[in-house]
Scaffold this active site. Structure first.
Site, PDB file in Angstrom:
ATOM      1  CE  LYS A  38     -37.143  37.928 -33.336  1.00  0.00           C
ATOM      2  NZ  LYS A  38     -37.420  38.993 -34.313  1.00  0.00           N
ATOM      3  CE1 TYR A 246      -7.268  22.507 -26.587  1.00  0.00           C
ATOM      4  CE2 TYR A 246      -9.287  23.595 -25.855  1.00  0.00           C
ATOM      5  CZ  TYR A 246      -8.597  22.440 -26.214  1.00  0.00           C
ATOM      6  OH  TYR A 246      -9.241  21.243 -26.174  1.00  0.00           O
TER       7      TYR A 246
END
Ligand SMILES: *Cc1c(COP(=O)(O)O)cnc(C)c1O
Length: 344
Positions: A38, A246
């Site tokens: 999956k 940042y």
């Protein structure tokens, strides 16, 4: 426009994938060993996983939805695909034409499928309260008349030493012989490691196939499969007192050589790796925050590195999970679409 090679690669080790499956299969003794593919094979690419494990002898594969089943395409006649979320009304035209089997999870799904007379798998809830019919549903005869290939249940705490594991197994085993099911299956990767009594007729590993270590028993036996690699955009010098990235969260204590990499949180290299992740086997520490598409690492250790060179990002799942405080499942399935996936 001509599409150039990606500045990001996911190098995928097919020998490791197959070796992991073989080891998991051996732990299950005589039980068949399937493979959960999956989420596009936990992010590494379901189609290649099916082809590689199919060659190694794996016969049973699991996806979540019929959309995933359709994306996978046809499997060899000797292989069986099961769709874990069962069958919605919308899925019926697809499911009734397909060789794949729905894993029926609810009374509604059972009623829907009974009208077809086609085979199926069935999920039993033994305490997780996620998907599955109750043992009372079985006792009430809900499954009578269904042609069931595999009866399944799923363990809630297989990665822990919880008494719930044994209770779920006992509750599930009490259904042996009470349905038309040819096989019984309860163990995921971690469940396989709980002991041979959990293997039953078939096991359903996912994470450990792809290099995840669900329990310490697997540490020395499961190998890393997915190796992210990123190209350097530029090398630059940061002078003592300057900052990187940042929030200016990294402040250089001394002059530092850094490399800016084509990799960021949009590639599943999430912010948990900021200031803690490494590349190059620990030689190149991540400096400051992870940006969406960019990452800074210290390359003081390697004066020769520069633009265009590739660095391997340290991504051994158990260790990466510890460092980033994310789960191994999240780390793998989040890797994203910007990598060229290269099987070696
Ligand atoms: C995903 C899944 C598995 C595989 O679980 P892992 O923990 O990845 O080994 C097995 N069974 C079911 C029902 C699943 O949803």
């Amino acid at each position: 426009m001509i599409v150039p090679p990606s500045p990001l690669r996911l190098s995928l080790d097919s020998a490791a994938l197959v070796a992991n499956w073989r080891w998991l299969a051996r732990q299950g003794g005589a039980a068949a060993c399937g493979a959960a593919v999956k989420a596009d094979g936990y992010g590494v690419g379901a189609r290649t996983v099916v082809d590689l494990l199919g060659k190694a002898g794996c016969r049973d594969f699991f996806v979540a939805s019929w959309v995933e089943a359709a994306a996978l395409g046809d499997l060899a006649d000797t292989m069986q695909l099961s769709v874990l979320h069962g069958v919605r009304a919308d899925d019926m035209p697809t499911a009734t034409q397909a060789k794949a089997l729905p894993v029926l999870n609810t009374i509604e799904q059972v009623m829907r499928w009974k009208t077809t007379g086609l085979p199926c798998d069935v999920m039993i809830d033994t305490g997780m309260n996620r998907l599955g019919l109750s043992t009372k549903d079985v006792a009430d005869g809900l499954l009578d008349g269904l042609h069931i290939e595999t009866l399944m249940s799923h363990l809630a705490c297989a990665d822990e030493n919880s008494s719930m594991n044994g209770r779920q197994l006992q509750q599930f085993k009490a259904l042996d012989g009470k349905t038309s099911a040819a096989r019984m299956s309860i163990a995921n990767s971690a469940g396989i490691l709980l002991g041979k009594e959990f293997a039953l007729d078939m096991t359903r590993p996912g994470l450990a196939l792809y290099g995840g270590v669900p329990r310490d028993e697997a540490i020395d036996n499961i190998s890393q499969v997915a190796f992210p690699q990123a190209q350097i955009i530029q090398r630059r010098r940061v002078f003592a007192g300057e900052t990187v990235g940042y929030g200016a969260s990294f402040v250089a204590a001394r002059d530092t050589e850094i490399a800016i990499l084509n990799l960021g949180y949009a590639d599943g290299y999430l912010r948990g790796f900021g200031d803690t992740g490494t590349a190059g086997g620990g030689r190149f520490p991540v400096l400051g925050r992870v940006s969406m598409d960019l990452l800074a690492v210290s390359v003081d250790a390697e004066p020769s590195l520069g633009e265009g060179d590739w660095l391997s990002i340290d991504f051994s799942l158990a260790e990466a999970a510890r460092v980033s405080r994310l789960s191994q499942y999240e780390l793998l399935t989040g890797l994203g679409n910007r990598y060229d996936r290269v099987w070696i």
